[in-house]
Design an enzyme around this catalytic site. Structure first.
Site, short mmCIF file in Angstrom:
data_model
loop_
_atom_site.label_atom_id
_atom_site.label_comp_id
_atom_site.label_asym_id
_atom_site.label_seq_id
_atom_site.Cartn_x
_atom_site.Cartn_y
_atom_site.Cartn_z
N ASN A 182 -14.12 0.56 -6.00
CA ASN A 182 -15.06 1.54 -5.44
C ASN A 182 -15.82 2.33 -6.51
OD1 ASN A 182 -14.22 0.84 -2.82
ND2 ASN A 182 -12.57 2.37 -2.87
N VAL A 196 -6.78 -14.42 -7.31
CA VAL A 196 -6.86 -13.43 -6.23
C VAL A 196 -8.28 -13.41 -5.67
CG1 VAL A 196 -6.59 -10.99 -5.64
CG2 VAL A 196 -5.05 -12.05 -7.31
N ASP A 228 0.85 -1.19 0.00
CA ASP A 228 0.00 0.00 0.00
C ASP A 228 0.89 1.24 0.00
OD1 ASP A 228 -2.28 1.87 0.86
OD2 ASP A 228 -3.27 -0.08 0.89
N HIS A 247 -3.34 5.60 4.07
CA HIS A 247 -4.16 4.47 3.62
C HIS A 247 -3.55 3.14 4.05
CE1 HIS A 247 -6.07 1.76 0.60
NE2 HIS A 247 -7.09 2.60 0.70
N ASN A 276 -4.01 -3.45 25.06
CA ASN A 276 -3.07 -2.39 25.46
C ASN A 276 -3.81 -1.14 25.94
OD1 ASN A 276 -4.10 -1.53 23.03
ND2 ASN A 276 -2.11 -1.19 22.05
N VAL A 292 -7.64 0.88 18.84
CA VAL A 292 -8.50 -0.14 18.25
C VAL A 292 -7.81 -1.50 18.32
CG1 VAL A 292 -9.64 1.49 16.71
CG2 VAL A 292 -7.54 0.37 15.96
N SER A 335 -11.30 -1.05 0.17
CA SER A 335 -9.95 -1.10 0.74
C SER A 335 -9.99 -1.53 2.20
CB SER A 335 -9.29 0.28 0.65
OG SER A 335 -8.91 0.59 -0.66
N ASP A 342 -0.15 1.91 18.33
CA ASP A 342 -1.08 0.80 18.36
C ASP A 342 -0.79 -0.25 17.29
OD1 ASP A 342 -3.17 -0.43 19.66
OD2 ASP A 342 -4.75 0.63 18.57
N TYR A 397 -8.50 -11.03 -11.06
CA TYR A 397 -7.81 -12.21 -11.55
C TYR A 397 -8.28 -13.43 -10.75
CZ TYR A 397 -4.57 -8.97 -13.86
OH TYR A 397 -4.04 -7.98 -14.65
#
Length: 289
Positions: free
Chosen positions: A153, A168, A23, A58, A72, A76, A215, A32, A165
C-alpha cells in the site's frame, strides 16, 4: 467484478478446500463466519498470540472476503459462500496492533501447511528480501500449495515481501471502476488485481466494516483460487495460477489490453478461468516462475 457468484451454481458437488488466512487472527464467534463448533475452522498459535482472538480486526475482515457465509439473510457473502465447502485455518501471524515478525508469520504459514491447506492468503508484508524466507515460500509452492499475498500500500514501484517472491502471487487493488488507487503498489511483480477499495466484510466483535487496501484484494484472488481448485482437483497449483493470469480481464488500467506494472495481467475473473481450464494450452507454467 471477479465473477465469484458465477461459480456458485456450476457444480454442486465441488469438493471442500482448506484455505488458510495468516493475519491478526479470526473472530471465531462472528455470526457470519464458519464456526469452530461445526469444525469449519481451526488455527495455529504463534508468539503473536492465539488464533481465535483478533484484537485488531484485519484478519477477520480478510477471512470474510473469502468465506463469509451465504444464504443466511445476514451480513455479507464471501467468495466461498458455503461453509461446508470452505474449511478455514487461521494463523496468528500478526499481533493485535497489526505488527509482526517474519518468524511468527512463517510459523503460522507452516501450521497451515501441516494442517493441509491448499491456498494460503497473506494480507501482509515487509520490505526486506530474505533468502531464507524466499526458500521457505519456494518450498511451499513446490509442495503444490498456492500462496497469495498483498502487493503493498505504499503506492510506489518498490517490492513488498512475500508478495514479490516469484513463488507467491502478488495482488494489487482496483476500485469499482477498475482503476488502481494511489495507495496500491505498482511494480513488476504485481501479477493480477482484484477489488480493494471500500470493501465491506466481517469485523469483530460481531459486526462489519468497510476497509481499503491491497489486503482486501488478495483474499478475492485466494477465494477464486480455492473455488477453481475445488472444481478441478486434478490441477496443480501452477495450472490454477496460470488459468487465473491468462483469463484475467486486461481491458483495464492505463494501457488496456497489456500487462503493466500497476495491473499485472488484469482483473481476476473466476468464470473465465473456469472456462479456460477446458482449453488444453492452459496447462503451462506461469512465465514469471
Amino acid at each position: 467484478m471477479v465473477q465469484g457468484t458465477e461459480l456458485w451454481s456450476l457444480d454442486q458437488n465441488n469438493r471442500s478446500i482448506e484455505v488458510c488466512v495468516v493475519d491478526t487472527g479470526y473472530n471465531a464467534g462472528h455470526e457470519d463466519l464458519p464456526t469452530v463448533l461445526a469444525k469449519q475452522v481451526g488455527g495455529t498459535n504463534t508468539g503473536a498470540g492465539v488464533w481465535f482472538n483478533d484484537g485488531h480486526g484485519h484478519g477477520t475482515h480478510c477471512s470474510g472476503i473469502i468465506g463469509a457465509v451465504g444464504n443466511n439473510d445476514i451480513g455479507v457473502v464471501g467468495i466461498r459462500e458455503k461453509p461446508t465447502l470452505n474449511v478455514f485455518h487461521a494463523g496468528k501471524g500478526l499481533a493485535d496492533d497489526g505488527s509482526g515478525y517474519s518468524s511468527n508469520i512463517m510459523s503460522a504459514v507452516q501450521g497451515c501447511v501441516d494442517d493441509g491447506a491448499e491456498v494460503i492468503s497473506l494480507s501482509l508484508g515487509g520490505y526486506k528480501n530474505s533468502s531464507i524466507e524466499r526458500a521457505f515460500y519456494d518450498d511451499i509452492y513446490n509442495q503444490g500449495i498456492l500462496v497469495v499475498a498483498a502487493a503493498g500500500n505504499s503506492g510506489n514501484s518498490g517490492p513488498l515481501f512475500p508478495g514479490s517472491y516469484p513463488s507467491v502471487i502478488s495482488v494489487s487493488a482496483v476500485d469499482q471502476n477498475g482503476i488502481r488507487p494511489d495507495f496500491s503498489q505498482c511494480n513488476n511483480q504485481v501479477e493480477i488485481v482484484a477489488p480493494g477499495v471500500d470493501i465491506m466484510s466481517t469485523f469483530p466483535p460481531n459486526t462489519y466494516a468497510t476497509l481499503s487496501g491491497t489486503s482486501m484484494a488478495g483474499p478475492h484472488v485466494a477465494g477464486i483460487a480455492a473455488q477453481l481448485m475445488s472444481f478441478f482437483p486434478e490441477c496443480t497449483n501452477y495450472q490454477i495460477r496460470t488459468a487465473m493470469v491468462r483469463s484475467a480481464d486486461s481491458n483495464i488500467g492505463e494501457y488496456p489490453g497489456y500487462c503493466n506494472n500497476g495491473y499485472g495481467s488484469g482483473l481476476v475473473q473466476g468464470k473465465a478461468a473456469y472456462d479456460l481450464y477446458h482449453q488444453k494450452d492452459v496447462l503451462v507454467l506461469v512465465v514469471r516462475m
